[in-house]
Design a protein around this motif. Structure first.
Motif, PDB file in Angstrom:
ATOM      1  N   THR A   1      -7.550  -3.660   3.796  1.00  0.00           N
ATOM      2  CA  THR A   1      -6.671  -2.551   4.175  1.00  0.00           C
ATOM      3  C   THR A   1      -7.047  -1.281   3.427  1.00  0.00           C
ATOM      4  O   THR A   1      -7.028  -0.182   3.995  1.00  0.00           O
ATOM      5  CB  THR A   1      -5.204  -2.920   3.902  1.00  0.00           C
ATOM      6  OG1 THR A   1      -4.815  -3.982   4.783  1.00  0.00           O
ATOM      7  CG2 THR A   1      -4.271  -1.735   4.143  1.00  0.00           C
ATOM      8  N   GLU A   2      -7.411  -1.420   2.149  1.00  0.00           N
ATOM      9  CA  GLU A   2      -7.796  -0.233   1.370  1.00  0.00           C
ATOM     10  C   GLU A   2      -9.042   0.426   1.958  1.00  0.00           C
ATOM     11  O   GLU A   2      -9.143   1.655   2.014  1.00  0.00           O
ATOM     12  CB  GLU A   2      -8.050  -0.633  -0.093  1.00  0.00           C
ATOM     13  CG  GLU A   2      -6.907  -1.356  -0.794  1.00  0.00           C
ATOM     14  CD  GLU A   2      -5.686  -0.492  -1.053  1.00  0.00           C
ATOM     15  OE1 GLU A   2      -5.568   0.579  -0.441  1.00  0.00           O
ATOM     16  OE2 GLU A   2      -4.843  -0.894  -1.870  1.00  0.00           O
ATOM     17  N   ILE A   3     -10.005  -0.379   2.399  1.00  0.00           N
ATOM     18  CA  ILE A   3     -11.217   0.180   2.996  1.00  0.00           C
ATOM     19  C   ILE A   3     -10.884   0.897   4.299  1.00  0.00           C
ATOM     20  O   ILE A   3     -11.331   2.034   4.532  1.00  0.00           O
ATOM     21  CB  ILE A   3     -12.256  -0.927   3.262  1.00  0.00           C
ATOM     22  CG1 ILE A   3     -12.639  -1.645   1.967  1.00  0.00           C
ATOM     23  CG2 ILE A   3     -13.506  -0.336   3.925  1.00  0.00           C
ATOM     24  CD1 ILE A   3     -13.503  -2.872   2.185  1.00  0.00           C
ATOM     25  N   VAL A   4     -10.104   0.248   5.140  1.00  0.00           N
ATOM     26  CA  VAL A   4      -9.720   0.858   6.420  1.00  0.00           C
ATOM     27  C   VAL A   4      -8.975   2.161   6.189  1.00  0.00           C
ATOM     28  O   VAL A   4      -9.200   3.164   6.884  1.00  0.00           O
ATOM     29  CB  VAL A   4      -8.875  -0.134   7.242  1.00  0.00           C
ATOM     30  CG1 VAL A   4      -8.265   0.549   8.460  1.00  0.00           C
ATOM     31  CG2 VAL A   4      -9.721  -1.327   7.669  1.00  0.00           C
ATOM     32  N   ASN A   5      -8.080   2.174   5.207  1.00  0.00           N
ATOM     33  CA  ASN A   5      -7.312   3.384   4.930  1.00  0.00           C
ATOM     34  C   ASN A   5      -8.209   4.532   4.466  1.00  0.00           C
ATOM     35  O   ASN A   5      -7.923   5.698   4.746  1.00  0.00           O
ATOM     36  CB  ASN A   5      -6.228   3.099   3.899  1.00  0.00           C
ATOM     37  CG  ASN A   5      -5.071   2.300   4.480  1.00  0.00           C
ATOM     38  OD1 ASN A   5      -4.968   2.146   5.698  1.00  0.00           O
ATOM     39  ND2 ASN A   5      -4.201   1.787   3.630  1.00  0.00           N
ATOM     40  N   GLU A   6      -9.286   4.206   3.740  1.00  0.00           N
ATOM     41  CA  GLU A   6     -10.229   5.279   3.383  1.00  0.00           C
ATOM     42  C   GLU A   6     -10.805   5.914   4.645  1.00  0.00           C
ATOM     43  O   GLU A   6     -10.868   7.148   4.766  1.00  0.00           O
ATOM     44  CB  GLU A   6     -11.364   4.739   2.517  1.00  0.00           C
ATOM     45  CG  GLU A   6     -12.338   5.848   2.116  1.00  0.00           C
ATOM     46  CD  GLU A   6     -13.715   5.380   1.696  1.00  0.00           C
ATOM     47  OE1 GLU A   6     -14.682   6.162   1.871  1.00  0.00           O
ATOM     48  OE2 GLU A   6     -13.841   4.256   1.189  1.00  0.00           O
ATOM     49  N   TYR A   7     -11.231   5.093   5.593  1.00  0.00           N
ATOM     50  CA  TYR A   7     -11.820   5.622   6.819  1.00  0.00           C
ATOM     51  C   TYR A   7     -10.821   6.496   7.579  1.00  0.00           C
ATOM     52  O   TYR A   7     -11.163   7.595   8.043  1.00  0.00           O
ATOM     53  CB  TYR A   7     -12.287   4.478   7.731  1.00  0.00           C
ATOM     54  CG  TYR A   7     -13.331   3.568   7.144  1.00  0.00           C
ATOM     55  CD1 TYR A   7     -13.998   3.879   5.964  1.00  0.00           C
ATOM     56  CD2 TYR A   7     -13.663   2.367   7.766  1.00  0.00           C
ATOM     57  CE1 TYR A   7     -14.956   3.023   5.417  1.00  0.00           C
ATOM     58  CE2 TYR A   7     -14.622   1.516   7.242  1.00  0.00           C
ATOM     59  CZ  TYR A   7     -15.255   1.846   6.070  1.00  0.00           C
ATOM     60  OH  TYR A   7     -16.200   0.993   5.535  1.00  0.00           O
ATOM     61  N   PHE A   8      -9.590   5.993   7.716  1.00  0.00           N
ATOM     62  CA  PHE A   8      -8.576   6.756   8.447  1.00  0.00           C
ATOM     63  C   PHE A   8      -8.296   8.097   7.767  1.00  0.00           C
ATOM     64  O   PHE A   8      -8.149   9.121   8.434  1.00  0.00           O
ATOM     65  CB  PHE A   8      -7.292   5.949   8.571  1.00  0.00           C
ATOM     66  CG  PHE A   8      -7.358   4.763   9.512  1.00  0.00           C
ATOM     67  CD1 PHE A   8      -8.496   4.516  10.266  1.00  0.00           C
ATOM     68  CD2 PHE A   8      -6.289   3.895   9.640  1.00  0.00           C
ATOM     69  CE1 PHE A   8      -8.570   3.420  11.124  1.00  0.00           C
ATOM     70  CE2 PHE A   8      -6.343   2.804  10.505  1.00  0.00           C
ATOM     71  CZ  PHE A   8      -7.490   2.566  11.246  1.00  0.00           C
TER      72      PHE A   8
ATOM     73  N   GLY B   1       0.209   4.707   6.809  1.00  0.00           N
ATOM     74  CA  GLY B   1       0.108   4.428   5.376  1.00  0.00           C
ATOM     75  C   GLY B   1       1.466   4.311   4.707  1.00  0.00           C
ATOM     76  O   GLY B   1       1.697   3.403   3.889  1.00  0.00           O
ATOM     77  N   LEU B   2       2.377   5.212   5.024  1.00  0.00           N
ATOM     78  CA  LEU B   2       3.720   5.147   4.457  1.00  0.00           C
ATOM     79  C   LEU B   2       4.457   3.900   4.933  1.00  0.00           C
ATOM     80  O   LEU B   2       5.235   3.297   4.186  1.00  0.00           O
ATOM     81  CB  LEU B   2       4.508   6.405   4.827  1.00  0.00           C
ATOM     82  CG  LEU B   2       4.124   7.647   4.027  1.00  0.00           C
ATOM     83  CD1 LEU B   2       4.548   8.915   4.753  1.00  0.00           C
ATOM     84  CD2 LEU B   2       4.768   7.605   2.650  1.00  0.00           C
ATOM     85  N   THR B   3       4.223   3.525   6.169  1.00  0.00           N
ATOM     86  CA  THR B   3       4.845   2.308   6.689  1.00  0.00           C
ATOM     87  C   THR B   3       4.387   1.087   5.898  1.00  0.00           C
ATOM     88  O   THR B   3       5.193   0.207   5.566  1.00  0.00           O
ATOM     89  CB  THR B   3       4.503   2.144   8.183  1.00  0.00           C
ATOM     90  OG1 THR B   3       4.924   3.314   8.891  1.00  0.00           O
ATOM     91  CG2 THR B   3       5.194   0.921   8.770  1.00  0.00           C
ATOM     92  N   GLN B   4       3.102   1.029   5.576  1.00  0.00           N
ATOM     93  CA  GLN B   4       2.590  -0.092   4.780  1.00  0.00           C
ATOM     94  C   GLN B   4       3.254  -0.145   3.403  1.00  0.00           C
ATOM     95  O   GLN B   4       3.558  -1.233   2.899  1.00  0.00           O
ATOM     96  CB  GLN B   4       1.072   0.034   4.632  1.00  0.00           C
ATOM     97  CG  GLN B   4       0.325  -0.248   5.932  1.00  0.00           C
ATOM     98  CD  GLN B   4      -1.143   0.094   5.845  1.00  0.00           C
ATOM     99  OE1 GLN B   4      -1.557   0.924   5.038  1.00  0.00           O
ATOM    100  NE2 GLN B   4      -1.955  -0.530   6.690  1.00  0.00           N
ATOM    101  N   GLY B   5       3.501   1.011   2.795  1.00  0.00           N
ATOM    102  CA  GLY B   5       4.187   1.037   1.510  1.00  0.00           C
ATOM    103  C   GLY B   5       5.612   0.532   1.610  1.00  0.00           C
ATOM    104  O   GLY B   5       6.085  -0.219   0.743  1.00  0.00           O
ATOM    105  N   ALA B   6       6.319   0.943   2.666  1.00  0.00           N
ATOM    106  CA  ALA B   6       7.694   0.471   2.868  1.00  0.00           C
ATOM    107  C   ALA B   6       7.723  -1.032   3.114  1.00  0.00           C
ATOM    108  O   ALA B   6       8.605  -1.748   2.618  1.00  0.00           O
ATOM    109  CB  ALA B   6       8.329   1.223   4.045  1.00  0.00           C
ATOM    110  N   ILE B   7       6.762  -1.514   3.868  1.00  0.00           N
ATOM    111  CA  ILE B   7       6.659  -2.958   4.113  1.00  0.00           C
ATOM    112  C   ILE B   7       6.507  -3.709   2.792  1.00  0.00           C
ATOM    113  O   ILE B   7       7.167  -4.725   2.554  1.00  0.00           O
ATOM    114  CB  ILE B   7       5.468  -3.253   5.046  1.00  0.00           C
ATOM    115  CG1 ILE B   7       5.775  -2.789   6.473  1.00  0.00           C
ATOM    116  CG2 ILE B   7       5.116  -4.741   5.039  1.00  0.00           C
ATOM    117  CD1 ILE B   7       4.553  -2.763   7.378  1.00  0.00           C
TER     118      ILE B   7
END
Length: 596
Positions: free
Chosen positions: A110-117, A129-135
């Motif tokens: 997920t961290e790698i994908v988030n870098e690309y996004f 990204g914020l949704t993942q933090g809330a999850i």
């Protein structure tokens, strides 16, 4: 218009050859992450980033979000369709538990994908990204009823999430928080107050927005000890999961801001909105810190991501822009001038960005693996050691990577000259977008104080001593290797400066706390240089092994040269940082306030 190509091959090299992800196969989720699966995920994420999100980056910047009179917010053209592809691809739930509909794969992916996004479109990437933090916060702290009601839809992405901390009078000092919660007979609470700077607080991308809100229950103690966390949906959700009536939460206005225009940064008004307690009463900060730590790592990734895309475009420009001749003689005599990449100072600029980007990416994956061990290992000692390392490195990743990431976007803009100041080339947007990462999720000065004031002494300095011990053991192991000796020697010097600085704080900050405050930012960056240097040693070691086995000579020799550049041109800054720390706080604090 800027271009972007996701560095998939570099991530695969780090996962497979530097960190040997196969060694983690005993952890839940890792057995499903075969090399083929990992590569397929990263290639698809790259395609989405390059083909869908990158073209929308300038669109989002120019159009921004629009608020209607009824408080609803419309995102820029193309964002809804792009977000639909995020949902259809299951990108939000890559690492979420399978029991709630996630794929259960390593957080590292997920961290790698988030870098690309984020490289492709930082403002857009903030919504998932914020949704993942809330999850993450709900998984750790919510009761089963709340998890069952909200997590499946959030993990699917049809509902999004936010975090609501800041108030007009209250940012870093959450003890001043005024938003109140009144308990109702059915166990719910009525939430009333105003929150500001709420990213993705209102938008048209999802069917519902699940807000995590800090508030003070009536009669709770003053200060941070009396803060609780609540889940407050935009629309009420029935026991059957169906969306019901609108809750008492609305967007009062959109902030007009320097960058990330494609993300809706809202003033949120809570008017007797119905919410439910997450975790224990008066323990809200503990629950929110799960989300904040996730977010701080995510923001560090934003610093890397914008540094990477700025670097890529600066390289293209440096190879194409003809200006002057090389000081050693014309390199392209058939052209009216040489491309500026022949000039040493341009090379210095590009090498500095490159040396940071590759090591920072390694540090993100190192931290991602620590996170996976901390959350998934069945060995209590392994979990503790990984959690120690992650806690120690979180302020470093957030603070250093966003400070340097921003500086690198400015350097890339500078390389363009006047064209970098013109919007059509996109460099000035990278600068504006990168600037916020130094501020939100805890301004970087606060990250420095967190490192010095809390993390160093935590558990008797256990995490710091373990990290220094790891560095020492690595240096001892590799010092006999002649190809590694110059790098390991430089790492040892930097590590020595880090130890001296740590000891100086122990001896001089207890009696005079201002010494810690005055030296905290320098310590943060000293620590960051050593951590990045450690990554470069591991990268170089793996590159040497690839060369010996017949790997791509041009590619892996380039890594060795970049490692050498880092150690020769960047690591020596640790001496300067140490000198500043040891100067103490006297001159910093001597002038009376009225003298400023």
């Amino acid at each position: 218009m800027p271009t972007y190509k996701a560095p998939v091959d570099d991530a695969l090299f780090l996962l497979n050859d530097v960190f040997h992800i196969e060694r983690y196969g005993n952890l839940p989720g890792f057995s499903d992450a075969s090399p083929d699966v990992i590569e397929a995920i990263l290639r698809e994420a790259a395609k989405l980033s390059e083909d869908v999100l990158t073209p929308l980056n300038r669109v989002g910047d120019k159009e921004g979000c629009k608020r209607s009179a009824d408080g609803s917010v419309t995102t820029p053209a193309g964002f809804k369709d792009a977000y639909k592809q995020i949902v259809e691809g299951g990108w939000i739930g890559i690492s979420a538990p399978q029991e709630f509909g996630g794929q259960g794969l390593p957080m590292t992916l997920t961290e790698i994908v988030n870098e690309y996004f984020c490289s492709a479109n930082m403002a857009f990437a903030m919504y998932p990204g914020l949704t993942q933090g809330a999850i993450a916060a709900l998984i750790v702290h919510a009761n089963d009823a709340i998890k069952q009601k909200y997590l499946p839809k959030m993990i699917e992405g049809v509902w999004t999430g936010t975090m609501n901390l800041t108030e007009p009078h209250c940012g870093t000092d959450l003890g001043l928080l005024r938003t109140k919660a009144v308990k109702q007979g059915d166990g719910s609470y009525k939430i009333t107050g105003t929150k500001i700077f709420i990213s993705a607080g209102e938008h048209d991308l999802s069917d519902n927005i699940i807000h995590l809100v800090l508030a003070r229950i009536e009669g709770a103690p003053a200060g941070t000890k009396g803060i609780s966390l609540f889940v407050v949906p935009k629309f009420m959700v029935g026991d059957d999961g169906a969306i019901g009536a609108r809750n008492g939460v609305s967007c009062g206005s959109l902030e007009e801001k320097m960058g990330i225009h494609g993300n809706s940064t809202c003033v949120m008004n809570y008017d007797s909105a119905t919410g439910w307690l997450v975790g224990e009463e008066n323990r809200g900060l503990n629950a929110m810190f799960v989300m904040m730590n996730e977010a701080r790592l995510g923001v560090g990734i934003q610093g890397l991501a914008l540094s990477e895309v700025a670097y890529q475009n600066a390289v293209v420009y440096a190879k194409e822009r003809l200006q002057g001749r090389a000081i050693t003689g014309a390199k392209f005599p058939d052209k009216p001038a040489d491309p500026i990449i022949v000039h040493p100072d341009v090379r210095r600029t590009l090498m500095t960005m490159r040396a940071f980007n590759e090591a920072a990416r390694a540090l993100v994956l190192w931290a991602g693996l620590k996170s996976d061990v901390a959350h998934r290992s069945g060995d209590a000692k392994e979990r503790q050691a990984a959690d120690d390392a992650l806690g120690l490195m979180t302020p470093v990743i957030k603070g250093v990577m966003t400070d340097v990431g921003f500086a690198n976007t400015v350097s890339a803009q500078q390389l363009y000259g006047g064209h970098g100041y013109i919007a059509e080339h996109g460099m000035e947007q990278f600068v504006r977008d990168a600037r916020i990462a130094m501020i939100y999720e805890g301004a970087n000065g606060v990250q420095a104080m967190d490192l010095v004031g809390r993390k160093l002494g935590k558990d008797g300095g256990r995490a710091l001593m373990a990290f220094l011990g790891e560095l020492g053991a690595y240096a001892k192991e590799k010092s006999a290797d002649e190809t590694m000796k110059p790098l390991v020697t430089a790492l040892g010097q930097g590590s020595g400066h880090l130890q001296q600085a740590s000891m100086w704080f122990m001896q001089n900050a207890m009696a005079k706390p201002d010494n810690a405050g005055a030296g905290a930012t320098d310590y943060l960056h000293l620590f960051g240089l050593v951590a990045l240097g450690y990554m470069w040693c591991q990268i170089a070691d793996a590159a040497n092994a690839k060369l010996k086995s017949g790997g791509d000579a041009a590619r892996f020799n380039a890594k060795l040269v970049t490692a050498r550049f880092f150690m020769e041109r960047m690591m020596p800054e640790t001496a300067t940082r140490l000198a500043r720390i040891q100067a103490g706080a006297a001159s910093t604090m001597e002038l009376p306030a009225e003298a400023f």
